[in-house]
Design an enzyme around this catalytic site. Structure first.
Site: not given
Ligand code: NAD
Length: 483
Positions: A229, A231-233, A251, A464
């Site tokens: 997800g 980077t901040a999360t 990731e 991964e």
């Molecule tokens: P996000 O971080 O908002 O959410 C990702 C997941 O984390 C969701 O299921 C969300 O509900 C959960 N989540 C949010 N806050 C949480 C917390 N405090 N504790 C536990 N879980 C929490 O990301 P997004 O908007 O769903 O996805 C987009 C981001 O993902 C982009 O930054 C993208 O670059 C990144 N991404 C990275 C990869 C990689 O392989 N590096 C692949 C796909 C997407």
């Protein structure tokens, strides 16, 4: 109005309602309308899922590898049998073109299970010996209950990329898909049941990050977190999990460079760069959003690129032939449009796109943005530093290899990169110095599931794929025996 479809948790081998009794709206991005209700999970649901996973663990972890493999393989076959239905669901839930879900997302979910189903049969542990003195051998044991948390951009693809190796190594899983795109993950529950997974081996808790995700991370019985997800999360999860000494695989975001040299295969670089910029509306973590082109071919490349981008067919994701669908949600739509305004304010010239792309018919209210190409911005501006994660790329010329490398490495991210050149010495030289976990030379998104996948810098921690993922989901225990 007919009652909306309900997307429930999958816990202990059955679909269950949320403990809170609360439901969240799930939108179809192409129409901007609510089409389903999602169980809003909380710590109570997570507790129940962890308990079921703990109960299932002794049986699953000691099941002979061949049998575990058979169940995982059967799940891959069932995904294949349901391919069309799953692809349609994914397209409705995410806004991506049906053709993309059919050719990439769902086949890859199938392949994830197939790969780890067979991989586990070949997994071996190490031995380190001093002949005549002692022998060491290492057990690689499952961790117990592990948590998998995934994003919305490649919903089933990334969800299964984590779950498959975790299950293959004998762990039981509590997983949470993104609340923005929960539907195909929910369907995985019934498929897992049909494949023969004992109840409790795979549990899917639905809901938001603060509601359900954080409760998974905080649960003391969850031994590892595999997260993809933003980077901040990732930082928030790391802060929560680190004092509990959980294993972490993160990731995260990216801002990937695409370097195009004058000696490249022009047509192939052009064709692939359109794809690497705008596939899935630019919402793939591996998309190359910063395109640097050697000055001698800059004008030619720019003009041809813009022409091809203008020709992309945007429309209803369910219509055959659509190449650009909707972006995933209204907040994300607004975020991308704001980023385009920032680019303009920073002095960027919009060569094409730069605005919403209103549609007709059932998609009138959908969240569509024109594929956007911007030039004239310096490397250090916000547009070139911050992840937009939408159909927006920048073009910039460079004069020397060193300069291109400086641009490539000028961001805090380090996920993926692409180099287009026929000079393979240069390609290798650059590939060794680009700060990215993945370097593609004269290709993009050519994925071999055996390779280490992940980023450096603020793009994450850990890898991964292949043995990396399988090792992550085990605890190594070294045993030393004196002769
Ligand atoms: P996000 O971080 O908002 O959410 C990702 C997941 O984390 C969701 O299921 C969300 O509900 C959960 N989540 C949010 N806050 C949480 C917390 N405090 N504790 C536990 N879980 C929490 O990301 P997004 O908007 O769903 O996805 C987009 C981001 O993902 C982009 O930054 C993208 O670059 C990144 N991404 C990275 C990869 C990689 O392989 N590096 C692949 C796909 C997407």
């Amino acid at each position: 109005m007919p009652e909306l479809q309900k997307i429930r948790h999958w816990i202990g081998g059955e679909y269950t309602d949320p403990a809170s009794g609360e439901w969240l709206d799930v939108y179809e991005p192409a129409t901007g309308k609510v089409y389903a209700q999602l169980a809003s999970g909380n710590a109570e649901d997570v507790e129940r899922a962890v308990q079921k996973a703990q109960e299932a663990f002794p049986g699953w972890s000691t099941m002979p590898a061949v049998e575990r493999s058979r169940v995982l393989y059967r799940l891959s076959e069932l995904i294949d049998e349901r391919l069309e239905d799953l692809a349609r669901t994914e397209s409705i839930d995410n806004g991506k073109p049906l053709a993309l879900a059919r050719s990439v997302d769902i086949p890859r979910a199938r392949d994830n299970f197939r790969f780890f189903a067979t991989g586990l049969l070949h997994f071996a542990s190490e031995s380190h010996n001093a002949p005549g003195a002692y022998v060491n051998y290492t057990l690689r044991q499952p961790l117990g209950v592990v948590g998998c948390i995934s994003p919305w951009n490649l919903p089933l693809y990334l969800f299964t990329w984590k779950i498959a190796p975790a299950l293959a190594m004998g762990n039981c899983v509590v997983a949470k898909p993104s609340e923005v795109t929960p539907h195909t993950a929910a369907l995985l529950g019934e498929l897992a049941d049909q494949a023969g997974f004992p109840p409790g081996v795979l549990n899917i808790v639905q809901g938001t990050g603060p509601g359900a995700g954080s409760a998974i991370v905080a649960h003391p019985a969850v031994k590892a977190i595999s997260f993809t997800g933003g980077t901040a999360t990732g930082a928030a999860i790391a802060a929560q999990a680190a004092p509990m000494f959980k294993k972490l695989s993160l990731e995260l975001g990216g801002k990937n460079p695409n370097l195009v040299f004058a000696d490249c295969d022009f047509d192939e670089a052009l064709e692939t760069s359109v794809r690497s910029s705008f596939a899935n509306q630019g919402q793939i973590c591996l998309c190359g959003s910063r395109i640097y082109v050697e000055r001698s071919i800059y004008n030619r490349f720019r003009d041809a690129f813009v022409e091809k981008v203008r020709a992309l067919r945007q429309g209803d994701p369910l219509t055959e032939g659509t190449q650009q669908g909707a972006v995933v949600s209204e907040p994300h739509y607004r975020k991308i449009l704001a980023a385009i305004e920032t680019a303009k304010a920073e002095g960027g010239t919009v060569l094409c796109g730069g605005a919403p792309a209103p549609q007709s018919g059932r998609c009138t209210e959908g969240w569509f943005i024109q594929p956007t190409v911007i030039e004239g911005l310096p490397a250090e501006c916000r547009t070139n530093q911050e992840e937009i994660f939408g159909p927006v790329v920048t073009l910039q010329p460079f004069d020397t290899e060193e300069e291109s490398l400086g641009y490539a490495n000028s961001v805090r991210y380090g996920l993926a990169s692409t180099i287009w050149t026929r000079d393979l010495q240069r390609a290798h030289r650059l590939a060794e110095r680009i700060e990215a976990g993945i370097v593609w030379i004269n290709c993009w998104l050519l994925r071999d599931l055996r390779t280490p996948f992940g980023g450096m810098k603020d793009s994450g921690v850990g890898r991964e794929g292949g043995w990396e993922a399988m090792r992550f989901f085990t605890e190594p225990r070294n045993i030393c025996l004196k002769y």
